[in-house]
Design a protein around this motif. Structure first.
Motif, short mmCIF file in Angstrom:
data_model
loop_
_atom_site.label_atom_id
_atom_site.label_comp_id
_atom_site.label_asym_id
_atom_site.label_seq_id
_atom_site.Cartn_x
_atom_site.Cartn_y
_atom_site.Cartn_z
N GLY A 1 0.78 -1.22 0.00
CA GLY A 1 0.00 0.00 0.00
C GLY A 1 0.82 1.28 0.00
O GLY A 1 0.27 2.37 0.16
N ARG A 2 2.12 1.18 -0.21
CA ARG A 2 3.00 2.33 -0.04
C ARG A 2 3.61 2.86 -1.35
O ARG A 2 4.49 3.73 -1.31
CB ARG A 2 4.12 2.00 0.94
N ALA A 3 3.16 2.37 -2.48
CA ALA A 3 3.80 2.76 -3.74
C ALA A 3 3.78 4.28 -3.95
O ALA A 3 4.78 4.87 -4.38
CB ALA A 3 3.12 2.06 -4.91
N ILE A 4 2.68 4.93 -3.64
CA ILE A 4 2.58 6.38 -3.82
C ILE A 4 3.00 7.10 -2.54
O ILE A 4 3.63 8.17 -2.60
CB ILE A 4 1.15 6.79 -4.23
N ILE A 5 2.67 6.54 -1.39
CA ILE A 5 3.06 7.16 -0.11
C ILE A 5 4.56 7.41 -0.08
O ILE A 5 5.02 8.50 0.29
CB ILE A 5 2.64 6.26 1.07
N ASP A 6 5.35 6.40 -0.45
CA ASP A 6 6.80 6.55 -0.39
C ASP A 6 7.31 7.59 -1.37
O ASP A 6 8.29 8.31 -1.09
CB ASP A 6 7.48 5.20 -0.64
N ARG A 7 6.67 7.72 -2.52
CA ARG A 7 7.08 8.77 -3.48
C ARG A 7 6.80 10.15 -2.91
O ARG A 7 7.60 11.08 -3.08
CB ARG A 7 6.33 8.59 -4.80
N ILE A 8 5.66 10.31 -2.24
CA ILE A 8 5.34 11.60 -1.64
C ILE A 8 6.33 11.92 -0.52
O ILE A 8 6.82 13.06 -0.41
CB ILE A 8 3.89 11.61 -1.13
N CYS A 9 6.64 10.93 0.30
CA CYS A 9 7.63 11.14 1.37
C CYS A 9 8.96 11.59 0.81
O CYS A 9 9.62 12.50 1.35
CB CYS A 9 7.81 9.85 2.18
N ALA A 10 9.40 10.97 -0.28
CA ALA A 10 10.69 11.31 -0.88
C ALA A 10 10.68 12.71 -1.49
O ALA A 10 11.70 13.40 -1.49
CB ALA A 10 11.06 10.28 -1.94
N SER A 11 9.53 13.14 -1.99
CA SER A 11 9.43 14.44 -2.67
C SER A 11 9.16 15.58 -1.72
O SER A 11 9.41 16.75 -2.06
CB SER A 11 8.30 14.39 -3.72
N ALA A 12 8.62 15.28 -0.52
CA ALA A 12 8.14 16.33 0.37
C ALA A 12 9.18 17.40 0.69
O ALA A 12 8.86 18.60 0.65
CB ALA A 12 7.60 15.71 1.66
#
Length: 227
Positions: free
Chosen positions: A139-150
């Protein structure tokens, strides 16, 4: 604006949702409550990642903020533009990947209600209604991208508000954001019954130890601030 957009018996009639577009649900309302505590105003530049019907973007715009909303789904982009016209609120609505469409820009407030439902599929779908919720086996495919971009999306003092399911691992999100130099806390929690998607995956979720069988889901809102 929150009452107008998200509450009341005729709330669905207030927001146009084309087929396949995610309608406001419990996670939307939880994030909207967190948004209201930030008190955005005319000096606030806001980004919403994965806008859906535009409900949260409209809440921010209704408070006077300057809002950019992004979604990979054309029906979501069209629905948000129609809803902005219907509510007579100015929104910049962009189609495409959030990182690509916002490259080089920074914001005071970033809102995200990303796809976060664990799925047997190895990758999130590239089309269809399920792209609004399916996010890979953890369930983290997009969550992790947002975390990396934040860290690059936020101005100094800027805030990210992101909602997702507890089964995705709130602690993992907090750790990821802290590694990016942000100050992070879980600011809201709610427990809600499973919807039809989770119920259809009950056996798979149990086999992966992602659920305990009580068919209750914890939602969390995570707030991350760039010093």
């Amino acid at each position: 604006m929150l009452d107008t957009v998200l509450t009341g018996r005729d709330a669905p009639a207030r927001l146009i949702a084309l087929p396949g577009v995610y309608r406001p649900q419990s996670d939307t309302r939880l994030l909207a409550d967190a948004l209201s505590r930030e008190e955005p105003g005319p000096a606030t530049e806001v980004l919403e990642i994965g806008t859906g019907t535009g409900a949260l973007a409209l809440c921010a715009a209704g408070a006077g903020a300057r809002v950019t909303a992004v979604d990979v789904s054309w029906p979501a982009v069209i629905a948000t533009r129609l809803n902005a016209l219907r509510h007579r609120l100015p929104l910049s609505v962009l189609h495409g990947d959030f990182a690509t469409r916002t490259r080089g820009r920074r914001f005071d407030l970033v809102l995200a209600n990303p796809p976060y439902v664990p799925s047997p599929r190895a990758r999130p779908p590239s089309y269809g209604a399920a792209r609004a919720w399916d996010a890979g086996p953890d369930g983290r495919a997009i969550i992790d991208r947002i975390c990396a971009s934040a860290p690059e999306l936020l101005r100094p003092g800027g805030v990210l508000l992101m909602v997702h399911s507890g089964m995705c691992g709130a602690a993992s999100t907090v750790d990821h954001l802290r590694r990016g130099g942000l100050t992070v806390a879980v600011v809201s929690r709610a427990v809600v019954p499973w919807g039809p998607v989770l119920r259809s995956r009950r056996a798979w979720l149990l086999s992966r130890d992602l659920a305990d069988g009580d068919e209750q889901e914890e939602l969390v809102v995570i707030r991350a601030r760039r010093p």
